[in-house]
Design a protein around this motif. Sequence first.
Motif, PDB file in Angstrom:
ATOM      1  N   MET A   1      82.613  28.784  47.070  1.00 23.62           N
ATOM      2  CA  MET A   1      82.692  28.755  45.635  1.00 23.62           C
ATOM      3  C   MET A   1      82.780  27.289  45.200  1.00 23.62           C
ATOM      4  SD  MET A   1      85.434  30.532  42.979  1.00 23.62           S
ATOM      5  CE  MET A   1      86.194  31.358  44.300  1.00 23.62           C
ATOM      6  N   GLU A   2      81.921  26.916  44.299  1.00 22.16           N
ATOM      7  CA  GLU A   2      81.954  25.567  43.739  1.00 22.16           C
ATOM      8  C   GLU A   2      83.063  25.488  42.688  1.00 22.16           C
ATOM      9  OE1 GLU A   2      79.758  23.006  44.506  1.00 22.16           O
ATOM     10  OE2 GLU A   2      79.042  24.331  46.105  1.00 22.16           O
ATOM     11  N   ASN A   3      83.597  24.274  42.487  1.00 25.02           N
ATOM     12  CA  ASN A   3      84.610  24.127  41.442  1.00 25.02           C
ATOM     13  C   ASN A   3      84.616  22.714  40.878  1.00 25.02           C
ATOM     14  OD1 ASN A   3      87.051  22.460  42.494  1.00 25.02           O
ATOM     15  ND2 ASN A   3      86.511  23.780  44.212  1.00 25.02           N
ATOM     16  N   ASP A   4      85.152  22.610  39.678  1.00 22.43           N
ATOM     17  CA  ASP A   4      85.294  21.332  38.981  1.00 22.43           C
ATOM     18  C   ASP A   4      86.765  20.973  38.809  1.00 22.43           C
ATOM     19  OD1 ASP A   4      82.532  20.882  38.619  1.00 22.43           O
ATOM     20  OD2 ASP A   4      82.505  22.158  36.844  1.00 22.43           O
ATOM     21  N   LEU A   5      87.584  21.394  39.742  1.00 22.36           N
ATOM     22  CA  LEU A   5      89.016  21.151  39.622  1.00 22.36           C
ATOM     23  C   LEU A   5      89.327  19.659  39.578  1.00 22.36           C
ATOM     24  CD1 LEU A   5      91.793  22.364  39.352  1.00 22.36           C
ATOM     25  CD2 LEU A   5      91.917  22.504  41.840  1.00 22.36           C
ATOM     26  N   THR A   6      88.632  18.867  40.360  1.00 26.76           N
ATOM     27  CA  THR A   6      88.860  17.419  40.359  1.00 26.76           C
ATOM     28  C   THR A   6      88.595  16.837  38.973  1.00 26.76           C
ATOM     29  OG1 THR A   6      88.191  17.322  42.678  1.00 26.76           O
ATOM     30  CG2 THR A   6      88.229  15.251  41.476  1.00 26.76           C
ATOM     31  N   VAL A   7      87.547  17.306  38.320  1.00 20.97           N
ATOM     32  CA  VAL A   7      87.195  16.828  36.977  1.00 20.97           C
ATOM     33  C   VAL A   7      88.285  17.196  35.976  1.00 20.97           C
ATOM     34  CG1 VAL A   7      85.527  17.041  35.098  1.00 20.97           C
ATOM     35  CG2 VAL A   7      84.726  16.927  37.462  1.00 20.97           C
ATOM     36  N   TRP A   8      88.711  18.449  36.026  1.00 26.27           N
ATOM     37  CA  TRP A   8      89.759  18.897  35.093  1.00 26.27           C
ATOM     38  C   TRP A   8      91.066  18.141  35.335  1.00 26.27           C
ATOM     39  CZ3 TRP A   8      89.429  21.992  30.899  1.00 26.27           C
ATOM     40  CH2 TRP A   8      88.225  22.672  30.710  1.00 26.27           C
ATOM     41  N   ARG A   9      91.377  17.900  36.587  1.00 29.81           N
ATOM     42  CA  ARG A   9      92.603  17.166  36.909  1.00 29.81           C
ATOM     43  C   ARG A   9      92.503  15.718  36.421  1.00 29.81           C
ATOM     44  NH1 ARG A   9      94.116  14.348  41.002  1.00 29.81           N
ATOM     45  NH2 ARG A   9      92.351  14.871  42.333  1.00 29.81           N
ATOM     46  N   ALA A  10      91.339  15.113  36.593  1.00 27.92           N
ATOM     47  CA  ALA A  10      91.133  13.727  36.135  1.00 27.92           C
ATOM     48  C   ALA A  10      91.236  13.642  34.610  1.00 27.92           C
ATOM     49  CB  ALA A  10      89.784  13.209  36.607  1.00 27.92           C
ATOM     50  N   LYS A  11      90.667  14.628  33.907  1.00 26.19           N
ATOM     51  CA  LYS A  11      90.755  14.630  32.439  1.00 26.19           C
ATOM     52  C   LYS A  11      92.201  14.733  31.981  1.00 26.19           C
ATOM     53  CE  LYS A  11      87.464  17.835  31.613  1.00 26.19           C
ATOM     54  NZ  LYS A  11      86.621  18.733  30.792  1.00 26.19           N
ATOM     55  N   ALA A  12      93.012  15.469  32.734  1.00 25.02           N
ATOM     56  CA  ALA A  12      94.427  15.626  32.391  1.00 25.02           C
ATOM     57  C   ALA A  12      95.259  14.451  32.899  1.00 25.02           C
ATOM     58  CB  ALA A  12      94.967  16.931  32.969  1.00 25.02           C
ATOM     59  N   ASP A  13      94.642  13.573  33.698  1.00 22.99           N
ATOM     60  CA  ASP A  13      95.299  12.392  34.255  1.00 22.99           C
ATOM     61  C   ASP A  13      96.564  12.766  35.031  1.00 22.99           C
ATOM     62  OD1 ASP A  13      95.506   9.664  34.824  1.00 22.99           O
ATOM     63  OD2 ASP A  13      96.792   9.305  33.075  1.00 22.99           O
ATOM     64  N   ILE A  14      96.397  13.729  35.951  1.00 20.25           N
ATOM     65  CA  ILE A  14      97.512  14.140  36.804  1.00 20.25           C
ATOM     66  C   ILE A  14      97.086  14.074  38.264  1.00 20.25           C
ATOM     67  CG2 ILE A  14      98.616  15.603  35.069  1.00 20.25           C
ATOM     68  CD1 ILE A  14      97.432  18.015  36.560  1.00 20.25           C
ATOM     69  N   THR A  15      98.047  13.920  39.131  1.00 21.92           N
ATOM     70  CA  THR A  15      97.784  13.870  40.569  1.00 21.92           C
ATOM     71  C   THR A  15      97.700  15.284  41.133  1.00 21.92           C
ATOM     72  OG1 THR A  15     100.112  13.877  41.202  1.00 21.92           O
ATOM     73  CG2 THR A  15      99.099  11.712  40.745  1.00 21.92           C
ATOM     74  N   GLN A  16      97.214  15.362  42.360  1.00 25.64           N
ATOM     75  CA  GLN A  16      97.202  16.651  43.040  1.00 25.64           C
ATOM     76  C   GLN A  16      98.620  17.197  43.162  1.00 25.64           C
ATOM     77  OE1 GLN A  16      95.216  15.889  46.772  1.00 25.64           O
ATOM     78  NE2 GLN A  16      93.194  16.299  45.905  1.00 25.64           N
ATOM     79  N   ALA A  17      99.563  16.344  43.475  1.00 26.72           N
ATOM     80  CA  ALA A  17     100.954  16.775  43.636  1.00 26.72           C
ATOM     81  C   ALA A  17     101.529  17.301  42.320  1.00 26.72           C
ATOM     82  CB  ALA A  17     101.811  15.634  44.168  1.00 26.72           C
ATOM     83  N   GLU A  18     101.226  16.628  41.231  1.00 27.07           N
ATOM     84  CA  GLU A  18     101.724  17.078  39.922  1.00 27.07           C
ATOM     85  C   GLU A  18     101.144  18.443  39.562  1.00 27.07           C
ATOM     86  OE1 GLU A  18     102.497  12.789  37.710  1.00 27.07           O
ATOM     87  OE2 GLU A  18     100.453  13.590  37.799  1.00 27.07           O
ATOM     88  N   LEU A  19      99.851  18.609  39.786  1.00 28.68           N
ATOM     89  CA  LEU A  19      99.224  19.904  39.497  1.00 28.68           C
ATOM     90  C   LEU A  19      99.807  20.988  40.399  1.00 28.68           C
ATOM     91  CD1 LEU A  19      97.213  21.684  38.041  1.00 28.68           C
ATOM     92  CD2 LEU A  19      95.450  20.899  39.652  1.00 28.68           C
ATOM     93  N   ALA A  20      99.973  20.669  41.653  1.00 27.22           N
ATOM     94  CA  ALA A  20     100.542  21.632  42.601  1.00 27.22           C
ATOM     95  C   ALA A  20     101.921  22.092  42.132  1.00 27.22           C
ATOM     96  CB  ALA A  20     100.619  21.014  43.988  1.00 27.22           C
ATOM     97  N   ASP A  21     102.757  21.160  41.693  1.00 29.22           N
ATOM     98  CA  ASP A  21     104.086  21.511  41.197  1.00 29.22           C
ATOM     99  C   ASP A  21     103.999  22.437  39.985  1.00 29.22           C
ATOM    100  OD1 ASP A  21     105.421  20.048  43.131  1.00 29.22           O
ATOM    101  OD2 ASP A  21     105.748  18.305  41.824  1.00 29.22           O
ATOM    102  N   GLN A  22     103.043  22.181  39.116  1.00 29.04           N
ATOM    103  CA  GLN A  22     102.905  22.975  37.895  1.00 29.04           C
ATOM    104  C   GLN A  22     102.463  24.411  38.161  1.00 29.04           C
ATOM    105  OE1 GLN A  22     103.683  22.156  34.636  1.00 29.04           O
ATOM    106  NE2 GLN A  22     104.635  20.388  35.639  1.00 29.04           N
ATOM    107  N   VAL A  23     101.669  24.608  39.202  1.00 25.24           N
ATOM    108  CA  VAL A  23     101.161  25.960  39.474  1.00 25.24           C
ATOM    109  C   VAL A  23     101.812  26.614  40.687  1.00 25.24           C
ATOM    110  CG1 VAL A  23      98.968  25.560  38.289  1.00 25.24           C
ATOM    111  CG2 VAL A  23      99.137  25.122  40.752  1.00 25.24           C
ATOM    112  N   GLY A  24     102.769  25.929  41.300  1.00 31.74           N
ATOM    113  CA  GLY A  24     103.565  26.543  42.361  1.00 31.74           C
ATOM    114  C   GLY A  24     102.916  26.627  43.728  1.00 31.74           C
ATOM    115  N   VAL A  25     102.095  25.622  44.065  1.00 29.35           N
ATOM    116  CA  VAL A  25     101.496  25.566  45.401  1.00 29.35           C
ATOM    117  C   VAL A  25     101.715  24.170  45.979  1.00 29.35           C
ATOM    118  CG1 VAL A  25      99.743  27.320  44.877  1.00 29.35           C
ATOM    119  CG2 VAL A  25      99.200  24.899  44.532  1.00 29.35           C
ATOM    120  N   SER A  26     101.245  23.955  47.188  1.00 31.55           N
ATOM    121  CA  SER A  26     101.387  22.637  47.812  1.00 31.55           C
ATOM    122  C   SER A  26     100.241  21.710  47.386  1.00 31.55           C
ATOM    123  CB  SER A  26     101.391  22.756  49.334  1.00 31.55           C
ATOM    124  OG  SER A  26     100.109  23.137  49.788  1.00 31.55           O
TER     125      SER A  26
END
Length: 67
Positions: A1-26
């Motif tokens: 499955m293709e995804n644009d998660l990196t793009v959405w995360r960059a637009k929100a200016d958050i790190t992978q760790a910050e996003l992970a904390d927000q959605v409850g994953v590593s």
Amino acid sequence: MENDLTVWRAKADITQAELADQVGVSRQTINAIERGRYDPSLELAFELAHYFDCRIEDIFDYESADD
């Protein structure tokens, strides 16, 4: 499955760790999704879409094997 998660995360200016904390994953889970090595559960896909205030289809592009 293709995804644009990196793009959405960059637009929100958050790190992978910050996003992970927000959605409850590593952070590793977010990294694996972004690299296309892991397809999230439907629940996680909804969590990500809710976080970015968009539709699942805005982040993820499902292509069936028949396409």
